[in-house]
Design a protein around this motif. Sequence first.
Motif, PDB file in Angstrom:
ATOM      1  N   VAL A  96      -1.484   0.645   7.465  1.00  0.00           N
ATOM      2  CA  VAL A  96      -1.486  -0.476   6.523  1.00  0.00           C
ATOM      3  C   VAL A  96      -0.994  -1.748   7.207  1.00  0.00           C
ATOM      4  O   VAL A  96      -1.539  -2.841   6.994  1.00  0.00           O
ATOM      5  N   SER A 142     -10.922   2.358   1.119  1.00  0.00           N
ATOM      6  CA  SER A 142      -9.464   2.490   1.095  1.00  0.00           C
ATOM      7  C   SER A 142      -9.007   3.639   0.208  1.00  0.00           C
ATOM      8  O   SER A 142      -7.947   4.229   0.446  1.00  0.00           O
ATOM      9  N   TYR A 143      -9.795   3.987  -0.822  1.00  0.00           N
ATOM     10  CA  TYR A 143      -9.426   5.093  -1.698  1.00  0.00           C
ATOM     11  C   TYR A 143     -10.011   6.428  -1.241  1.00  0.00           C
ATOM     12  O   TYR A 143      -9.782   7.465  -1.877  1.00  0.00           O
ATOM     13  N   GLY A 163       0.800  -1.211   0.000  1.00  0.00           N
ATOM     14  CA  GLY A 163       0.000   0.000   0.000  1.00  0.00           C
ATOM     15  C   GLY A 163       0.834   1.263   0.000  1.00  0.00           C
ATOM     16  O   GLY A 163       0.584   2.200  -0.769  1.00  0.00           O
ATOM     17  N   GLY A 193      -3.628  -2.928   9.373  1.00  0.00           N
ATOM     18  CA  GLY A 193      -4.672  -3.451   8.493  1.00  0.00           C
ATOM     19  C   GLY A 193      -4.339  -4.814   7.926  1.00  0.00           C
ATOM     20  O   GLY A 193      -5.236  -5.600   7.610  1.00  0.00           O
ATOM     21  N   THR A 208     -10.940   1.130   7.973  1.00  0.00           N
ATOM     22  CA  THR A 208     -10.659  -0.284   7.706  1.00  0.00           C
ATOM     23  C   THR A 208     -10.071  -0.970   8.930  1.00  0.00           C
ATOM     24  O   THR A 208     -10.199  -2.184   9.084  1.00  0.00           O
ATOM     25  N   TYR A 225       0.606   6.367   7.563  1.00  0.00           N
ATOM     26  CA  TYR A 225      -0.095   5.502   6.619  1.00  0.00           C
ATOM     27  C   TYR A 225       0.454   4.081   6.678  1.00  0.00           C
ATOM     28  O   TYR A 225      -0.308   3.105   6.666  1.00  0.00           O
ATOM     29  N   SER A 257     -12.740  -1.365  -1.285  1.00  0.00           N
ATOM     30  CA  SER A 257     -11.956  -0.523  -2.192  1.00  0.00           C
ATOM     31  C   SER A 257     -12.398   0.929  -2.095  1.00  0.00           C
ATOM     32  O   SER A 257     -11.573   1.850  -2.133  1.00  0.00           O
ATOM     33  N   TYR A 289     -10.092   5.985   4.988  1.00  0.00           N
ATOM     34  CA  TYR A 289      -9.418   4.692   4.898  1.00  0.00           C
ATOM     35  C   TYR A 289      -9.113   4.104   6.280  1.00  0.00           C
ATOM     36  O   TYR A 289      -9.010   2.883   6.428  1.00  0.00           O
TER      37      TYR A 289
END
Length: 496
Positions: free
Chosen positions: A230, A363-364, A62, A233, A371, A226, A360, A368
Amino acid sequence: MGIVIRQSLKSTFVNYIGVAMGIPIVFYIVPKYLEPQVYGLTQVIYQAAVLFATFALLGTGGSGMRYFPYFRDEKTGDHGFLYYFMMLPAIGCLIFVPLYIVMKPAIADYFATKSPEFVNYYYHVIPFIIILCFWYWTENYANINMRIAIPKTVREILMRLLMLGCYLAYGFGYLDVNGLIFSFAASYAICLLATGSYALSIGSSSFRHRDLSVLTPEVKRDFLNYTIIVMIGSLVNVVYQLDIFMISGKKGLYDVGIYSMAIFFANVVNMPARSITAISAPGVADAMKRNDTAEASALFKQVSLHQLMAGAITLLIIWINIDNIYSIMPNGDKYSAGKYAMLLLGFSQVVYCTLNFGGSIISYSKYYYWTLFVTVLLIFLTITTNNIFIPIWGLAGAAFATLLTNVISYSWQQIIIQFKIHANPFTWAHLRILLIIAILYGLNFLIPSLLEVSPWLDILVRTVTIGLGYVLLLYGFKVSVQVNGIIDYYILRKGR
């Protein structure tokens, strides 16, 4: 956008070839030459390696995709992006391989009673962790450069050919269990070299001209935040291995082998979804970049509808032929114990097909971080439901736990999407698909059984009858404008 579509279509084609190759391997070669407990041992070793390799990646998939544009510069070899991108999984392996070793007492204690064979091969997982970590890394680097077809060919075709060779060598007595596991590791290493050679030959990145000054302090902080999100996640990957591990610890490797066969059946159901999602992802990414929630919602409806359309009929065809399949399969009487587990796992994949594209969208979007909440919920539900239902219903209990977890977690995800982004996938056409599936399931009981004559003939008759009925009912019920347009143009020739 053209390259994305071309690569996605090529990837879809490769996926179908891979499945066509995988079906005879998994349905004939594996049950003929591998006892369920041996097959189960290979699956537990592989899934354990996948789990730790995913963590060792340190979120490179990611974060690499998100921050590569800051480095992009052909004249300077992308400011040494390749070097920094490779350092992350290298550091990850230095962290998580020792952690795996340190955790042996706790892990071995869990598996010792029901699956002592895995404890005997505990350290064999380590080379798999390292190989898989860097294999995933090379695939991620190819994805960053929008080249997914060749890596997909390596994974879906070359890997299956190598696995076929391993299974046959074991089946004909050239390898013992030790040799089988070693040959698996060698096969993954070959795939790593193949994908790595290709990935490093594309793009303009190099190990030289390393320059982190292209990242402002604000971007560096954002990168760190981030990447941490991730990494947390990535815990969602734990969910997809927990049922295997919990069956192994509570029931044994024999049951893992049977359950793994059921998983393969169920994974066929979501294969169309993987392709449709890959093709549609750039569209929703662009919509969310423009904060166009109406377009995102419209795309969500289209993707959900067509994935349900493909997934539901795939599950129906598998289920109405399941007895035929087990009768054809070598040692099918052993693996048929996973019949109802397969059905429940298939239902969970239908839920996935219908709602997974929402992930999706989140996440975009700027939401985000939500999640993480879905991930925590998934893990909690998976552990709780497996502990409750495996002792009660065995393999079917594990599959029911997966279904229940999917229903609850995806429902929660949809609530988030509805309130934050105002997007939902549901239309009346979804109900029409379910009605059509119910009609066809009833029609199946009117087809005379030809199992005693020939299971192959029975499969052919049922599949063709139900398949044609599905096309006709889809067209008559006008479920999809796109599907009706294809039928009009290519079958009824109305467009000519």
